[in-house]
Design an enzyme around this catalytic site. Sequence first.
Site, PDB file in Angstrom:
ATOM      1  N   GLU A  15       0.821  -1.205   0.000  1.00 32.96           N
ATOM      2  CA  GLU A  15       0.000   0.000   0.000  1.00 32.96           C
ATOM      3  C   GLU A  15       0.869   1.276   0.000  1.00 32.96           C
ATOM      4  OE1 GLU A  15      -3.127   0.557  -0.281  1.00 32.96           O
ATOM      5  OE2 GLU A  15      -3.329   2.570   0.559  1.00 32.96           O
ATOM      6  N   LEU A 287     -12.216  -3.235   9.816  1.00 33.41           N
ATOM      7  CA  LEU A 287     -11.988  -3.968  11.057  1.00 33.41           C
ATOM      8  C   LEU A 287     -10.950  -5.075  10.839  1.00 33.41           C
ATOM      9  CD1 LEU A 287     -12.658  -4.519  13.995  1.00 33.41           C
ATOM     10  CD2 LEU A 287     -14.618  -5.869  13.262  1.00 33.41           C
ATOM     11  N   ALA A 288     -10.994  -5.703   9.656  1.00 35.43           N
ATOM     12  CA  ALA A 288     -10.037  -6.781   9.354  1.00 35.43           C
ATOM     13  C   ALA A 288      -8.614  -6.268   9.518  1.00 35.43           C
ATOM     14  CB  ALA A 288     -10.261  -7.293   7.929  1.00 35.43           C
ATOM     15  N   ASP A 289      -8.397  -5.097   8.994  1.00 35.44           N
ATOM     16  CA  ASP A 289      -7.099  -4.445   9.068  1.00 35.44           C
ATOM     17  C   ASP A 289      -6.628  -4.306  10.533  1.00 35.44           C
ATOM     18  OD1 ASP A 289      -5.173  -3.282   7.591  1.00 35.44           O
ATOM     19  OD2 ASP A 289      -6.137  -1.329   7.409  1.00 35.44           O
ATOM     20  N   GLN A 290      -7.549  -3.873  11.369  1.00 36.85           N
ATOM     21  CA  GLN A 290      -7.201  -3.617  12.775  1.00 36.85           C
ATOM     22  C   GLN A 290      -7.062  -4.906  13.581  1.00 36.85           C
ATOM     23  OE1 GLN A 290      -6.472  -0.544  13.359  1.00 36.85           O
ATOM     24  NE2 GLN A 290      -7.167  -0.091  11.292  1.00 36.85           N
ATOM     25  N   HIS A 321      -4.348  -2.723   1.936  1.00 38.57           N
ATOM     26  CA  HIS A 321      -3.966  -2.290   3.278  1.00 38.57           C
ATOM     27  C   HIS A 321      -3.717  -3.494   4.178  1.00 38.57           C
ATOM     28  CE1 HIS A 321      -5.050   2.039   3.767  1.00 38.57           C
ATOM     29  NE2 HIS A 321      -4.114   1.875   4.656  1.00 38.57           N
TER      30      HIS A 321
END
Length: 358
Positions: A15, A287-290, A321
């Site tokens: 990214e 949310l997946a990212d976090q 990301h």
Amino acid sequence: MPVQESVIIDGSFGEGGGQIVRSSLALSLVTRRPVVINNIRAGRPKPGLRHQHLAAIKAAAEVCGGVVQGAAVGSRSICFDPGTTIGRHYDFDVGTAGSTTLVLQSVLPALVLAEDPSTLVLRGGTHNPWAPPFDFLAKTYLPLLNRMGPDVSATLEEYGFYPAGGGRFRVSVRPAAKLSGFDLLERGRPRFEQVRAIVSRLPRQIAEREIRTVRAELAWPQSAGVVEEVAGHGPGNVVMIEYATQASSEIFAGFGRLRVRAEDVAREAVRQLREYMAADVPVGPFLADQLLLLLGISAWQKGNRERQCGGSFRTLPLTRHATTHVEILRQFLNIDVEVTESAATGTCTVQVRPGVQL
Ligand code: ATP
């Protein structure tokens, strides 16, 4: 203490944006490993550090008494040597309308593992495009973080919209020694659905049109729509759709901006909700990212009989990301991240486990 070897991160990877800087800082604080980040934001039109990334670096250095080299606007390389993160009171002013929630992302994982509790005041933007709105932090992210052991709450005191900023929220952190993992594979039954449209120093009818659009698109009753007029430092508008199930609570936002009709802003949020609902997964893309970061730390800490370490979740196909995030985690932590895509359902399952003992 033995001198730790620095982790070297290529900021142009994947990214190539600010997230690489923030996640590297968060992991450096948690693991206490120094980090060198080169080619910062090489993938962006104006490469190098911007004010909001500097605010995150400053905050990270402050919570641990760390030493930083290269922290200046435009800098493409930094060295960050962390100390021990200390729980106490912090007041972080991001300045202008820089995103406060993004600054919190860099320091919160370490503060929830510190020995002592913390309280924080964050000042700046609270509802910025391209960043988690405060409501995502409070309703989506923190309940899951709290499921892992700590007790973190956040209270919004003033809205801060781009470009005037001037928002403020408080966070209180009761830490846990370790983060317990979890599995979030099914969404379960819906619990709550609501759309809130907020205007600051702008006509109320903007928010009313947004609510009308969302309700018409989703065939939601009048009671599901809330208009809020607030007095921020400057004009601003956000529409947020909350969709809570037994598994999680997701917030999908559309941000009002000049020359974009209120109906179109509302439809941006509806489109995100529809994609999420159609996939029938518990975890949305942001949310997946976090969660990757939190489950990664949990897996790295290893478990015992009482504590699950790492875990799994089902989500939409990973964004760039998120895949970039996975690579950063692998560089800091001895963990195993497995991503299984299902072409049939257009979803993916992510499993985060402790790595093989070296
Ligand atoms: P850059 O200018 O380099 O892109 P940045 O630091 O502003 O830098 P990103 O690297 O794009 O931005 O990171 C933005 C972060 O905000 C990501 O973690 C993303 O998941 C999160 N995010 C963006 N929009 C939302 C949203 N609507 N809800 C929740 N999280 C969001």
